[in-house]
Design an enzyme around this catalytic site. Structure first.
Site, mmCIF file in Angstrom:
data_model
loop_
_atom_site.group_PDB
_atom_site.id
_atom_site.type_symbol
_atom_site.label_atom_id
_atom_site.label_comp_id
_atom_site.label_asym_id
_atom_site.label_seq_id
_atom_site.Cartn_x
_atom_site.Cartn_y
_atom_site.Cartn_z
ATOM 1 N N TYR A 287 -11.269 22.119 -72.540
ATOM 2 C CA TYR A 287 -11.595 21.040 -71.858
ATOM 3 C C TYR A 287 -10.345 20.187 -71.500
ATOM 4 C CZ TYR A 287 -16.694 21.501 -73.097
ATOM 5 O OH TYR A 287 -17.737 21.944 -73.208
ATOM 6 N N HIS B 202 -18.127 24.493 -66.012
ATOM 7 C CA HIS B 202 -18.664 23.338 -65.503
ATOM 8 C C HIS B 202 -17.802 22.041 -65.161
ATOM 9 C CE1 HIS B 202 -19.447 21.658 -69.746
ATOM 10 N NE2 HIS B 202 -18.550 20.689 -69.136
ATOM 11 N N HIS C 137 -29.019 21.445 -68.899
ATOM 12 C CA HIS C 137 -27.819 22.225 -69.428
ATOM 13 C C HIS C 137 -27.948 22.449 -70.453
ATOM 14 C CE1 HIS C 137 -23.366 23.078 -69.210
ATOM 15 N NE2 HIS C 137 -23.403 22.025 -70.201
ATOM 16 N N HIS D 41 -26.025 26.181 -73.352
ATOM 17 C CA HIS D 41 -25.019 27.331 -73.389
ATOM 18 C C HIS D 41 -25.630 28.578 -73.543
ATOM 19 C CE1 HIS D 41 -21.529 24.145 -74.380
ATOM 20 N NE2 HIS D 41 -22.065 24.218 -73.034
ATOM 21 N N MET E 260 -25.697 22.975 -76.555
ATOM 22 C CA MET E 260 -25.960 21.677 -75.879
ATOM 23 C C MET E 260 -27.294 21.783 -75.505
ATOM 24 S SD MET E 260 -22.814 20.508 -73.692
ATOM 25 C CE MET E 260 -21.071 20.400 -74.308
#
Length: 545
Positions: free
Chosen positions: A134, A167, A320, A322, A395
């Site tokens: 990230y 994302h 959203h 995964h 998530m």
């Protein structure tokens, strides 16, 4: 002769000429006993073949798949020779697939050419040779001192990095920052992350893999340029590098189109669902496991009651999850009564996540509650799946775009961990908690193990997993109810119990129709265009879609 179709359980369904055919797992064409597809028109020239066909949304033909608001895997293939007496010709490499929402209503948009824009892009970010990264970069909004509205946001994904950039989230940061925070980017959620990054808690836009640009409705815009608007923003980019490729350098980001011609309302974003935490977990080997994240009645009562007693209006939702995600639903309750689903995707595709425009705007009132319901499959896993940042973690989130903007940025929950551990026989942990994940004291078989190791040591079966799922859905939960600038509504951190609801969710009954009953239900028309290079010009067939 042309064949058009879409996936079914055993093959592909479609129309051939003006007839409805499907294929089985051996790619053998079979004529459907029930003819549901109608060829509206066809045209062919030296470079293109254009076909338009229609069918009812729900034909109840076992060889057809219902067309809903969920993701549809569209499959296409063609061969440069017509179908001969020997049967169909194998398409070879001239084939492909694309996930689409065929019923996602389109929004009219102003041509971006007539709008000003600015780009927020990373500058030569070295992507590490590790599974998940990230990356966070601070930006200053260039439009200052005068209110404008952002009307469209487009992803700018570096060519060749379409699968690398998973994302992008855009956060509003504290207005008390200065330009010194703009000097460099840094890995997010890192011990050495700059302190300024911790002031960025309010999501103002979200994009995920497979999504395209987003256009706000004509009466709504993302406000920039005033003291109440974001001056500094943090762009978080999730890089997914499961092959540990070395030497990747990325310059992806977002393009924001804006106008001084103001819309009637300012847009806001609420993050709802399950707080991303190890307290969210899924046993291995489960064909289906359901998790729920609650935007509670108490949080919405307090926030909306104080800021917007007449309610807010949701116009788009991004669901959203995964890799283990299979389906997501956003359930809406008022006074204990379930309303129509706010949004859903029963055919969730990890590689295709975008904002869904709602067919009709939905009002959320004080005292309503929302549940993000996520369905997972872990049949291919032998260890626990944990809530977390990696695409191999999970998530369960919904991002709600709404108006008018209020001071509520996150409305989420997380189930109590101790009762989860009691399920596997844990009796006591070491206190005070000084390590993370914390350590178990008893019983003997788990002594001095972290709670993650203990959960992995437990011998999970499908029946144990089902019992655990039933338990988790009824556990008390910690509530997250957040404002901008790291502020909190008073219910933040409080304990609440999930409401008594019907499980599983009962889908609305499907009303079947066929070509013999054209007025009975909605029909769907699809335009199919094939562009052919000069080297492959000829007679084309069959097509599959």
């Amino acid at each position: 002769r042309m064949t058009l179709g879409h996936g079914t359980a055993g093959g592909v369904a479609g129309i051939w000429g003006e007839e409805d055919y499907h294929t089985d797992e051996n790619r053998v064409l079979k004529k459907d006993p029930q003819q549901d597809y109608r060829l509206e028109y066809a045209m062919e020239n030296s470079t293109h073949t254009i076909l338009a066909f229609s069918r009812e949304l729900h034909t109840c033909d076992p060889n057809d798949k219902s067309i809903t608001e969920s993701t549809v895997r569209v499959i296409w293939a063609y061969h440069h020779k017509d179908l001969g007496e020997a049967g169909q010709n194998y398409h070879g490499s001239t084939r492909g697939t694309k996930s689409l929402r065929l019923l996602n209503p389109e929004k009219a948009e102003v041509s971006p050419a007539s709008l000003s824009y600015f780009d927020l892009t990373n500058k030569d970010v070295p992507v590490p040779d590790k599974d998940t990264t990230y990356w966070c970069q601070m930006f200053k909004i260039p439009v200052q001192h005068e209110k404008h509205h952002v009307t469209k946001v487009e992803p700018l994904i570096q060519k060749g990095h379409e699968n690398l950039v998973h994302h992008i989230l855009l956060y509003q940061c504290s207005s008390n920052l200065n330009d010194s925070v703009l000097d460099y980017g840094h890995e997010c959620y890192h011990p050495n992350m700059p302190d300024s990054f911790f002031t960025c808690e309010t999501v103002i836009f979200a994009w995920a893999i497979g999504g395209e640009g987003f256009t706000y409705p004509p009466h709504v815009g993302l406000s920039i340029g005033t003291a109440a608007d974001p001056q500094f923003v943090l762009m978080e980019v999730h890089y997914d590098n499961p092959t540990y490729t070395e030497g990747l350098v990325d310059n992806s980001g977002l393009r924001l189109f804006y106008t001084p011609v103001l819309r009637k309302y300012d847009a806001g974003v609420i993050e709802a669902g399950l707080w991303v935490s190890l307290f969210h977990n899924i046993p291995p080997g489960m064909p289906e496991f359901v998790s729920e994240g609650h935007c509670t009645l108490e949080c919405l009562e307090e926030a909306l009651g104080a800021e917007r007693p007449s309610g807010i209006h949701v116009f788009a939702v991004l669901l959203h999850a995964h890799l283990a995600g299979r389906a997501i639903r956003m359930r809406h309750f008022r006074n204990g009564e379930e309303q129509k689903l706010l949004a859903y995707d029963d055919e969730f595709d990890f590689n295709f996540q975008e904002f869904q425009y709602l067919e009709e705007e939905r009002t959320i009132m004080p005292g309503d509650n929302l549940i993000t319901e996520c369905h997972y499959s872990t049949m291919d896993r032998i260890r626990m799946t944990w809530g977390g940042l990696s695409t191999r973690n999970e998530m369960c989130l919904s991002y709600l775009l709404y108006y008018p903007r209020i001071n509520l940025t996150r409305c989420a929950s997380i189930p109590d961990i101790m009762e989860q551990l009691q399920f596997i026989g844990v009796k006591e942990i070491y206190r005070p908690v000084r390590t993370w994940p914390f350590i178990i004291k008893s019983p003997k078989q788990y002594k001095n193990l972290s709670f993650m190791d203990a959960m992995n040591k437990f011998k999970w079966s499908k029946s144990e997993g089902l019992s655990y799922n039933e338990l988790v859905l009824k556990l008390p939960m910690n509530v997250r109810c957040s404002k901008t600038d790291n502020a909190e509504w008073s219910f933040q951190g409080m304990t609440a119990f999930p409401p008594e609801i019907e499980r599983p969710y009962k889908t609305e009954p499907v009303i079947c129709s066929s070509s013999s009953c054209l007025p009975c239900s909605l029909s769907f028309t699809l335009l199919f265009v094939v562009h052919v290079t000069s080297s492959t010009i000829g007679n084309f067939g069959p097509f599959v879609q």
